[in-house]
Design a protein around this motif. Structure first.
Motif, PDB file in Angstrom:
ATOM      1  N   PHE A 519     -16.655 -13.958 -58.522  1.00 26.41           N
ATOM      2  CA  PHE A 519     -15.910 -14.247 -59.739  1.00 26.41           C
ATOM      3  C   PHE A 519     -15.061 -15.500 -59.568  1.00 26.41           C
ATOM      4  O   PHE A 519     -14.559 -15.776 -58.484  1.00 26.41           O
ATOM      5  N   HIS A 520     -14.900 -16.238 -60.651  1.00 28.87           N
ATOM      6  CA  HIS A 520     -13.918 -17.311 -60.634  1.00 28.87           C
ATOM      7  C   HIS A 520     -13.148 -17.264 -61.943  1.00 28.87           C
ATOM      8  O   HIS A 520     -13.670 -16.872 -62.989  1.00 28.87           O
ATOM      9  N   SER A 521     -11.882 -17.641 -61.864  1.00 27.97           N
ATOM     10  CA  SER A 521     -10.985 -17.523 -63.016  1.00 27.97           C
ATOM     11  C   SER A 521     -10.306 -18.855 -63.277  1.00 27.97           C
ATOM     12  O   SER A 521      -9.212 -19.121 -62.761  1.00 27.97           O
ATOM     13  N   PRO A 522     -10.940 -19.732 -64.054  1.00 26.22           N
ATOM     14  CA  PRO A 522     -10.296 -21.013 -64.371  1.00 26.22           C
ATOM     15  C   PRO A 522      -9.008 -20.792 -65.154  1.00 26.22           C
ATOM     16  O   PRO A 522      -8.911 -19.879 -65.976  1.00 26.22           O
ATOM     17  N   HIS A 523      -8.036 -21.630 -64.881  1.00 25.06           N
ATOM     18  CA  HIS A 523      -6.730 -21.452 -65.519  1.00 25.06           C
ATOM     19  C   HIS A 523      -6.830 -21.492 -67.036  1.00 25.06           C
ATOM     20  O   HIS A 523      -6.128 -20.771 -67.736  1.00 25.06           O
ATOM     21  N   GLU A 531     -11.470 -10.367 -68.571  1.00 19.45           N
ATOM     22  CA  GLU A 531     -12.254  -9.429 -69.381  1.00 19.45           C
ATOM     23  C   GLU A 531     -13.676  -9.306 -68.829  1.00 19.45           C
ATOM     24  O   GLU A 531     -14.246  -8.210 -68.793  1.00 19.45           O
ATOM     25  N   SER A 532     -14.248 -10.418 -68.403  1.00 19.52           N
ATOM     26  CA  SER A 532     -15.589 -10.389 -67.822  1.00 19.52           C
ATOM     27  C   SER A 532     -15.610  -9.562 -66.538  1.00 19.52           C
ATOM     28  O   SER A 532     -16.522  -8.760 -66.312  1.00 19.52           O
ATOM     29  N   ARG A 533     -14.591  -9.721 -65.714  1.00 22.30           N
ATOM     30  CA  ARG A 533     -14.515  -8.954 -64.472  1.00 22.30           C
ATOM     31  C   ARG A 533     -14.439  -7.456 -64.760  1.00 22.30           C
ATOM     32  O   ARG A 533     -15.069  -6.651 -64.085  1.00 22.30           O
ATOM     33  N   LEU A 534     -13.688  -7.090 -65.790  1.00 18.34           N
ATOM     34  CA  LEU A 534     -13.569  -5.680 -66.156  1.00 18.34           C
ATOM     35  C   LEU A 534     -14.898  -5.093 -66.608  1.00 18.34           C
ATOM     36  O   LEU A 534     -15.192  -3.921 -66.356  1.00 18.34           O
ATOM     37  N   ARG A 535     -15.718  -5.891 -67.264  1.00 18.61           N
ATOM     38  CA  ARG A 535     -17.013  -5.388 -67.751  1.00 18.61           C
ATOM     39  C   ARG A 535     -17.926  -4.976 -66.608  1.00 18.61           C
ATOM     40  O   ARG A 535     -18.751  -4.080 -66.749  1.00 18.61           O
ATOM     41  N   PHE A 536     -17.799  -5.650 -65.472  1.00 15.70           N
ATOM     42  CA  PHE A 536     -18.682  -5.365 -64.343  1.00 15.70           C
ATOM     43  C   PHE A 536     -18.086  -4.365 -63.361  1.00 15.70           C
ATOM     44  O   PHE A 536     -18.770  -3.920 -62.444  1.00 15.70           O
ATOM     45  N   ARG A 537     -16.842  -4.011 -63.546  1.00 15.54           N
ATOM     46  CA  ARG A 537     -16.159  -3.182 -62.560  1.00 15.54           C
ATOM     47  C   ARG A 537     -16.817  -1.814 -62.432  1.00 15.54           C
ATOM     48  O   ARG A 537     -17.122  -1.154 -63.422  1.00 15.54           O
ATOM     49  N   SER A 538     -17.045  -1.389 -61.197  1.00 15.37           N
ATOM     50  CA  SER A 538     -17.646  -0.088 -60.908  1.00 15.37           C
ATOM     51  C   SER A 538     -16.600   0.839 -60.318  1.00 15.37           C
ATOM     52  O   SER A 538     -15.796   0.407 -59.471  1.00 15.37           O
ATOM     53  N   PRO A 539     -16.580   2.111 -60.722  1.00 15.93           N
ATOM     54  CA  PRO A 539     -15.633   3.061 -60.111  1.00 15.93           C
ATOM     55  C   PRO A 539     -15.921   3.293 -58.635  1.00 15.93           C
ATOM     56  O   PRO A 539     -15.081   3.842 -57.923  1.00 15.93           O
ATOM     57  N   GLY A 540     -17.113   2.876 -58.163  1.00 18.39           N
ATOM     58  CA  GLY A 540     -17.445   3.039 -56.756  1.00 18.39           C
ATOM     59  C   GLY A 540     -16.829   2.000 -55.854  1.00 18.39           C
ATOM     60  O   GLY A 540     -16.927   2.100 -54.630  1.00 18.39           O
ATOM     61  N   GLY A 541     -16.191   0.967 -56.443  1.00 20.27           N
ATOM     62  CA  GLY A 541     -15.522  -0.031 -55.623  1.00 20.27           C
ATOM     63  C   GLY A 541     -16.156  -1.404 -55.698  1.00 20.27           C
ATOM     64  O   GLY A 541     -17.016  -1.688 -56.548  1.00 20.27           O
ATOM     65  N   ASP A 542     -15.749  -2.275 -54.777  1.00 23.74           N
ATOM     66  CA  ASP A 542     -16.146  -3.677 -54.827  1.00 23.74           C
ATOM     67  C   ASP A 542     -17.612  -3.902 -54.483  1.00 23.74           C
ATOM     68  O   ASP A 542     -18.273  -4.754 -55.068  1.00 23.74           O
ATOM     69  N   ALA A 662     -11.519  -4.054 -57.186  1.00 25.11           N
ATOM     70  CA  ALA A 662     -11.824  -3.247 -58.367  1.00 25.11           C
ATOM     71  C   ALA A 662     -11.097  -1.915 -58.335  1.00 25.11           C
ATOM     72  O   ALA A 662     -10.976  -1.244 -59.364  1.00 25.11           O
ATOM     73  N   LEU A 663     -10.617  -1.511 -57.168  1.00 22.75           N
ATOM     74  CA  LEU A 663      -9.933  -0.217 -57.023  1.00 22.75           C
ATOM     75  C   LEU A 663      -8.415  -0.353 -57.019  1.00 22.75           C
ATOM     76  O   LEU A 663      -7.712   0.615 -56.739  1.00 22.75           O
ATOM     77  N   PHE A 664      -7.889  -1.551 -57.346  1.00 22.43           N
ATOM     78  CA  PHE A 664      -6.453  -1.766 -57.229  1.00 22.43           C
ATOM     79  C   PHE A 664      -5.644  -0.783 -58.077  1.00 22.43           C
ATOM     80  O   PHE A 664      -4.603  -0.300 -57.652  1.00 22.43           O
ATOM     81  N   SER A 665      -6.127  -0.476 -59.256  1.00 22.57           N
ATOM     82  CA  SER A 665      -5.369   0.416 -60.138  1.00 22.57           C
ATOM     83  C   SER A 665      -5.904   1.840 -60.133  1.00 22.57           C
ATOM     84  O   SER A 665      -5.364   2.711 -60.809  1.00 22.57           O
ATOM     85  N   TYR A 683      -3.300  -5.803 -46.283  1.00 25.78           N
ATOM     86  CA  TYR A 683      -4.161  -5.416 -47.402  1.00 25.78           C
ATOM     87  C   TYR A 683      -5.581  -5.119 -46.931  1.00 25.78           C
ATOM     88  O   TYR A 683      -6.086  -5.742 -45.987  1.00 25.78           O
ATOM     89  N   MET A 684      -6.238  -4.188 -47.631  1.00 26.38           N
ATOM     90  CA  MET A 684      -7.661  -3.922 -47.455  1.00 26.38           C
ATOM     91  C   MET A 684      -8.426  -4.686 -48.534  1.00 26.38           C
ATOM     92  O   MET A 684      -8.031  -4.688 -49.704  1.00 26.38           O
ATOM     93  N   ARG A 685      -9.570  -5.281 -48.152  1.00 24.13           N
ATOM     94  CA  ARG A 685     -10.409  -5.984 -49.125  1.00 24.13           C
ATOM     95  C   ARG A 685     -11.840  -5.458 -49.053  1.00 24.13           C
ATOM     96  O   ARG A 685     -12.290  -4.936 -48.046  1.00 24.13           O
ATOM     97  N   ASP A 686     -12.572  -5.675 -50.170  1.00 30.24           N
ATOM     98  CA  ASP A 686     -13.971  -5.259 -50.294  1.00 30.24           C
ATOM     99  C   ASP A 686     -14.108  -3.759 -50.022  1.00 30.24           C
ATOM    100  O   ASP A 686     -14.620  -3.340 -48.985  1.00 30.24           O
ATOM    101  N   LEU A 687     -13.678  -2.968 -50.972  1.00 34.04           N
ATOM    102  CA  LEU A 687     -13.573  -1.522 -50.797  1.00 34.04           C
ATOM    103  C   LEU A 687     -14.736  -0.772 -51.432  1.00 34.04           C
ATOM    104  O   LEU A 687     -15.347  -1.238 -52.386  1.00 34.04           O
TER     105      LEU A 687
END
Length: 732
Positions: A519-523, A531-542, A662-665, A683-687
């Motif tokens: 993902f990239h997020s231009p200013h 919003e695009s990131r949320l569309r792809f988010r999986s409850p299984g993690g990153d 994707a599991l931050f919240s 911090y833990m990454r890629d969960l």
């Protein structure tokens, strides 16, 4: 973007350019030093001609009669661009006398040089490691040059140790007639004492001078907003300085997008008579074609083209510096940068003074130039500079030894002399597996250039031994897939699963481990990107989120048949198209390796459908994949405490979920992490979410039932027995 033309220099022009390089006048003295020593340490300022001329000197001196001259580079773009330049100077097509080999791309003749094969071969450090896996003596080479050794990557440090071993074996009767192996270790900024001592007192020589002088300018006061300072500086150069391109170093792809957008917007406000200002990106995730476009010269036939400034950027994830070394970017006269480098999305550290010197040198490659340092002179002068001298031996006791690097956060008012070696700041698990596959029997006694912490090396060895049985010939060949111990274990664990489940684990774990890079997020479009990131988010993690993205990309690109459509889809969804393409290439490589090794279903077949992941995972396949990952990465499990934070099951460290996850919240009860990073906290990454009960099932040799509940200090749920790590005692 309009394609830019350029006039190709003639052979006479190239020869004249070579003769002007500082190293040309020292070539005879340099060859005498090479002949007199098995290993030579060579330093010289940026632009002196080391990377392109030393291999040609060795070729002209006859070293390629006994084998090829190999030159290692830390990055693909450098290896390819240098091979093209040297081929042009040798008046031959790339892939004949001069060639290269990088991941996913190679162009060289495999025949011995004396039979018409490639004599000068540029390779990445990783590709040379792969060659060493099948030929520890590296018998195809008569000489090897390790370039940019100052970067001290894990791969280059291991390469140096293996080359030292190969030299010793080729000197002895075990060499099998391969002959001696000459080694040249070189860089613009090098800790000479460290390398001379490692190679048993090898001589060191230095070449003075860069091609052209560079005027260095510093900021009068520290800047509060470095991005604003960069944009302002570029526009000032464009308006006030003579013709010439601009090279700007930034800390990450997001900053690149923001700066490019700001420069384009402000350039529209310039007078109509002002020359065109064209921002062009340059970073590792770009396609090779886009990287070569950034390296090409601007059109020389018009004033407007000559005055065109090209904004070239390099992200610095863990000190990545793609434009900092080895590359000559045609037309660059001005360099601008701040002292910050990014090691994590939430943390910036100062660059080292060695890196600062490298960056300044970019401005003096093709003509006299200027370097604009967007920090004060006091910041730079806080440390003593390195020494340089004309091809002469350094003094017996150098007056300016490199200071040790701290690994903690620091202010940009405090520049270290050199960047800390990766062996001191990266996970060693993949390196340990590589050493085992290379036949190193005693990893704990392996002769690293800088020995890593003993506990870190022991932990990596434990991780490898926990996942891997003794390496057989077939297992060593799995090294060609370039997987970590965990990914290797996940493939093995997936074999009893359904064919598609096996294939999913086989072909997805490795390419999807860097979810955040997708993902990239231009200013200017931050909200739409979120919003695009949320569309792809999986409850299984990153990992499953990344798998979802790759699956959707497969569908959009028609399984690779419509790459243009896939790229437009990726750009519309704020996804990194190059990262997606790399994931597909890695997956294809893994599947091919699996088929060759007979992995997959019970008959050793990998289903054809695995090569394309256009179909989403079913719930059963999701469970199979997450169980396979649990078997692979059980040493990297963490459970949530009642307080809301997490504790790792093995090291018992208190950790938190990285904000980019994707599991931050979501706060899942039990997770696997790919890596730990420290900013303001650990911090833990890629969960990936897992069931805690799976750990005792997939790793009974390591876990006893109930460890998750014991770690959190909570009572186990009804019917769930307590679980402990074997030999680890209680968590209470």
């Amino acid at each position: 973007m309009t394609k830019r033309s350029r006039s190709e220099p003639t052979g006479e022009d190239l020869l004249a350019t070579r003769r002007k390089l500082p190293i040309w006048s020292a070539r005879r003295a340099l060859l005498r030093e090479v002949a007199a020593a098995e290993t030579l340490i060579l330093t010289g300022e940026t632009g002196s001609g080391k990377s392109t001329q030393v291999p040609q000197f060795l070729h002209a001196a006859g070293y390629t009669e006994a084998g090829a001259v190999g030159i290692t580079q830390p990055r693909r773009v450098a290896a390819v661009s240098l091979a093209r330049r040297v081929a042009a100077e040798q008046a031959c097509p790339v892939g004949s006398l001069v060639g290269y080999a990088v991941r996913f791309d190679e162009s060289f003749d495999r025949r011995p040089p004396k039979r018409g094969g490639t004599a000068i071969k540029f390779v990445t450090d990783g590709m040379l490691l792969r060659e060493a896996a099948s030929d520890p003596l590296l018998s195809a080479y008569s000489a090897l040059i390790v370039d940019e050794a100052h970067e001290r990557s894990l791969a280059s440090d291991v390469v140096l140790a293996l080359l030292k071993s190969a030299q010793a074996r080729r000197r002895s009767a075990n060499g099998g007639g391969a002959g001696p192996l000459k080694l040249v270790v070189m860089s613009a900024t090098l800790e000479v004492d460290t390398f001379c001592a490692f190679f048993d007192g090898a001589p060191a020589v230095q070449v003075l001078g860069r091609s052209h002088p560079v005027e260095v300018l510093h900021a009068a006061e520290p800047c509060e907003d470095y991005l604003e300072a960069v944009v302002t500086t570029v526009l000032q150069i464009h308006q006030l300085e003579p013709a010439g391109d601009v090279l700007v170093f930034l800390t990450g792809e997001d900053d690149i997008s923001a700066a490019a957008a700001a420069i384009e917007a402000r350039a529209r406000l310039l007078p109509a008579t002002s020359p065109t200002l064209l921002p062009l990106p340059l970073y590792a995730a770009l396609s090779p074609a886009a990287q070569m476009e950034a390296l090409a010269p601007a059109p020389p036939n018009t004033r407007k083209a000559l005055a065109r400034a090209r904004l070239l950027h390099t992200p610095a994830v863990l000190a990545t510096n793609i434009a900092e070394t080895s590359l000559t970017i045609e037309g660059v006269v001005y360099v601008a940068y701040h002292a910050a480098r990014r090691v994590d999305s939430l943390l910036q550290l100062p660059i080292s003074r060695a890196a600062a010197l490298q960056r300044a040198g970019r401005a003096g490659r093709v003509s006299a130039g200027k370097c604009f340092r967007l920090y004060t002179e006091r910041t730079f002068e806080a440390r003593p500079p390195s020494c340089n001298a004309l091809l002469q031996r350094p003094p017996a006791t150098p007056s300016c030894n490199a200071l040790p690097c701290r690994l903690a956060r620091a202010s940009v008012d405090d520049l270290e002399e050199a960047t800390a070696p990766e062996v001191l700041r990266r996970s060693l698990s993949a390196t340990v597996l590589s050493l085992l596959s290379l036949g190193v029997k005693d990893v704990l006694s392996f002769e690293f250039l800088t020995p890593p912490p003993a506990d870190a090396l022991a932990a990596a060895l434990e991780a490898s031994s926990s996942h891997c049985a003794p390496l057989t010939t077939a297992a060593r060949s799995r090294r060609t897939a370039a997987c970590s111990p965990g990914c290797r274990s996940s493939r093995s664990t997936a074999e009893p699963c359904s064919p598609r489940g096996a294939g999913v684990s086989l072909g997805r774990c490795s390419p999807c481990s860097a979810c955040c890079a997708l993902f990239h997020s231009p200013h200017s479009h931050r909200e739409a990107a979120d919003e695009s990131r949320l569309r792809f988010r999986s409850p299984g993690g990153d990992t499953l989120t990344a798998l979802h993205v790759v699956s959707a990309y497969d569908a959009a690109s028609g399984g690779g048949k419509a790459r243009g459509e896939g790229r437009r889809w990726a750009e519309a969804n704020f996804l990194n198209w190059r990262t997606l393409e790399t994931a597909v290439q890695v997956r294809t490589q893994l599947v091919a390796t699996a088929r060759r090794l007979g992995l997959g279903d019970g008959d050793g077949r990998v289903p054809d459908g695995v090569a394309s992941a256009a179909q989403p995972l079913s719930s059963e396949e999701s469970v199979e994949l997450r169980r396979a990952l649990a078997a692979a990465f059980f040493l990297q499990a963490a459970v949530r405490r009642p307080s809301g934070d997490y504790v790792t099951l093995v090291s018992r460290q208190t950790v938190s979920i990285h904000p980019s996850s994707a599991l931050f919240s979501r706060r899942a009860p039990c997770v696997l992490y790919n890596e730990l990073v420290f900013t303001t906290r650990l911090y833990m990454r890629d969960l990936t979410t897992i069931e805690a009960a799976w750990l005792a099932e997939v790793a009974p040799h390591f876990f006893k039932s109930g460890a998750a509940a014991a770690a959190t200090g909570a009572a186990p749920s009804a019917g769930q027995p307590r679980m402990r790590i074997h030999g680890g005692g209680s968590f209470r």
